[in-house]
Enzyme design. Structure first.
Site, PDB file in Angstrom:
ATOM      1  N   HIS A 401      37.271  42.380  50.298  1.00 25.82           N
ATOM      2  CA  HIS A 401      36.567  41.207  50.852  1.00 25.82           C
ATOM      3  C   HIS A 401      37.046  39.933  50.172  1.00 25.82           C
ATOM      4  O   HIS A 401      37.594  39.951  49.057  1.00 25.82           O
ATOM      5  CB  HIS A 401      35.047  41.341  50.738  1.00 25.82           C
ATOM      6  CG  HIS A 401      34.525  41.535  49.340  1.00 25.82           C
ATOM      7  ND1 HIS A 401      34.486  40.513  48.411  1.00 25.82           N
ATOM      8  CD2 HIS A 401      34.003  42.626  48.722  1.00 25.82           C
ATOM      9  CE1 HIS A 401      33.962  40.967  47.280  1.00 25.82           C
ATOM     10  NE2 HIS A 401      33.666  42.247  47.432  1.00 25.82           N
ATOM     11  N   CYS A 417      34.320  46.742  44.228  1.00 21.94           N
ATOM     12  CA  CYS A 417      35.070  46.314  45.400  1.00 21.94           C
ATOM     13  C   CYS A 417      36.390  45.670  44.980  1.00 21.94           C
ATOM     14  O   CYS A 417      36.636  45.430  43.808  1.00 21.94           O
ATOM     15  CB  CYS A 417      34.245  45.328  46.231  1.00 21.94           C
ATOM     16  SG  CYS A 417      32.969  46.129  47.225  1.00 21.94           S
TER      17      CYS A 417
END
Length: 457
Positions: A401, A417
């Protein structure tokens, strides 16, 4: 005995009929084209473009819903049986090396072939993805490329001009955009991109050279915005090759007094951590006036040169489809098409007690923007982040992301992440499968599978 012979005869006849049907379908397929759906396109528009009907498109592609196609979807289109004629026309072939932006469809049109015929010549499937540097066999005398012809000046529009003598070179300056340049030179954005072999996702960088009409549409455009006309010796030869410049090239930047990495990176539209990595600096390095810095090209593949150790090709999870390598030791992500790297990114992965999961996965969900929260209020680890862009999950809640709350890329910073700049995350989001056609959640399935992801140390 008769009871045994009857099923045997029936089975033999069924196999023969199936074989005849298969041969018939293969010969029919030679007349098909492959169309890759573009953003905003509908079945009716595609049918009109190819002179066919929505019903035929639905039948050929087993489409249940006439109102639903997605960006990047490949559709078979009835080519009208022209392949057999083109087979006789193309007797001699030459080698062509695939450039950025090439596809079987645009190469087939350029050389006057059907997609299926071009695929047949090269022994590949009409659905085959091309990769940069791949060598194909094409007819020795390619048909002219209409889309790559330079636009005529506005004053001569419709006069049948449009030759190469009406084109000049323009060097990109800070603040230039494709939209602004198109307006300045009185042409559409799509026309400007077509002249230069660009796409809407391609970044411009300071010093990049584009082809533009020789005379801007408005007489009020100042001298500083005009480019010098091409001298005869500078005219590209052949024109077709010049209109497809391919990769943006790396540059050398000479540091001026008071400049910092982030400011220089902004001039070139690249990640400052990529400049730091390429020049063996840290993100916070103090620069000296006159210092020469290597600036990575648009795809940043120069970063692969400075990696201590690359993943051995025998460990690649695929040799044919798109996939992403995440190297935790190098804090790098690399996008591949088969065995060919196409883009590299400096990233930030999990740190401390929240490491990034390792293994081979597929992207299972994507969304263009969402809020993220987690952690524990009691332990002081709670977080709530609004409007996180271009989110792609590949294992449970682990995903790629965009990141706006830190810029320390190249160092582990996340809770598991893979943090990227918003620009890098957007490129990867558009490149991977499943292909998103709106701003809602999209989940992978058999018809729209997720891109492979391999995470390792």
């Amino acid at each position: 005995m008769r009871r045994l012979l009857k099923p045997l005869v029936r089975g033999t006849l069924a196999l023969m009929l199936a074989g005849i049907a298969a041969i018939s379908s293969i010969s029919d397929a030679a007349a098909y084209e492959v169309h890759i759906v573009k953003p905003g396109e509908t079945l009716s528009e595609i049918a009109k473009y190819y002179g066919t009907t929505v019903a035929d498109l639905r039948r050929l592609n087993s489409l249940r819903d006439a109102n639903f196609v997605w960006y990047g979807q490949r559709l078979l289109v009835d080519g009208g049986g022209t392949a057999s004629v083109q087979t006789q026309a193309a007797e001699r072939y030459q080698q062509y090396r695939v450039r950025a932006g090439d596809s079987l469809t645009n190469l087939a049109r350029r050389h006057g072939l059907s997609v299926s015929r071009l695929a047949q010549i090269n022994g590949i499937s009409p659905w085959h993805w091309l990769y940069r540097g791949q060598v194909l066999q094409v007819p020795g005398s390619p048909a002219p490329v209409r889309a790559a012809r330079p636009a005529a000046p506005v004053s001569q529009a419709g006069a049948g001009g449009g030759g190469l003598e009406n084109v000049q070179r323009y060097t990109i300056r800070p603040g230039d955009t494709l939209t602004r340049l198109a307006q300045q030179h009185g042409i559409s954005l799509s026309r400007l991109m077509s002249m230069n072999g660009l796409s809407s996702t391609r970044w411009l960088y300071v010093g990049q050279v584009l082809f533009v009409p020789a005379r801007p549409a408005s007489a009020e455009v100042g001298p500083a915005q005009r480019a010098a006309p091409l001298a005869p010796a500078m005219l590209p030869a052949p024109p077709v090759a010049a209109m497809h410049p391919g990769l943006s090239h790396a540059a050398i930047h000479t540091v001026q007094n008071g400049e910092f990495l982030k400011g220089i990176a902004g001039q070139y539209g690249v990640n400052h951590a990529a400049i730091a990595r390429l020049n063996n600096l840290t993100n916070r390095s103090i620069l000296e006036e006159g210092q020469a810095l290597r600036i990575p090209s648009e795809n940043a593949l120069e970063l692969l040169e400075v990696m201590d150790q690359r993943l051995d090709q025998s460990r690649y999870p695929t040799s044919s489809e798109r996939w992403i390598e995440v190297d935790l030791s190098e804090q790098m992500a690399i996008a591949y098409e088969g065995a060919t790297p196409v883009r590299a990114f400096v990233i930030s992965t999990g740190v401390g007690r929240t490491p990034t999961v390792q293994g081979t996965f597929r992207i299972w969900a994507k969304i263009a923007m969402q809020d993220m929260s987690g952690g524990s209020r009691a332990a002081g680890t709670y977080y709530h982040l609004r409007d996180v862009k271009n989110v792609q999950y590949f294992h449970r809640s682990y995903g790629f992301h965009g990141t706006y709350w830190h810029d320390n890329f190249g160092t582990p910073m996340s809770r598991g992440c893979i943090n990227m700049t918003n620009e890098d995350a957007k490129w990867l989001f558009d490149w991977t499968s499943p292909t998103v056609f709106n701003d809602d959640w999209l989940f992978s399935n058999n018809a729209n599978p997720g891109t492979l992801v391999m995470v390792h140390e």
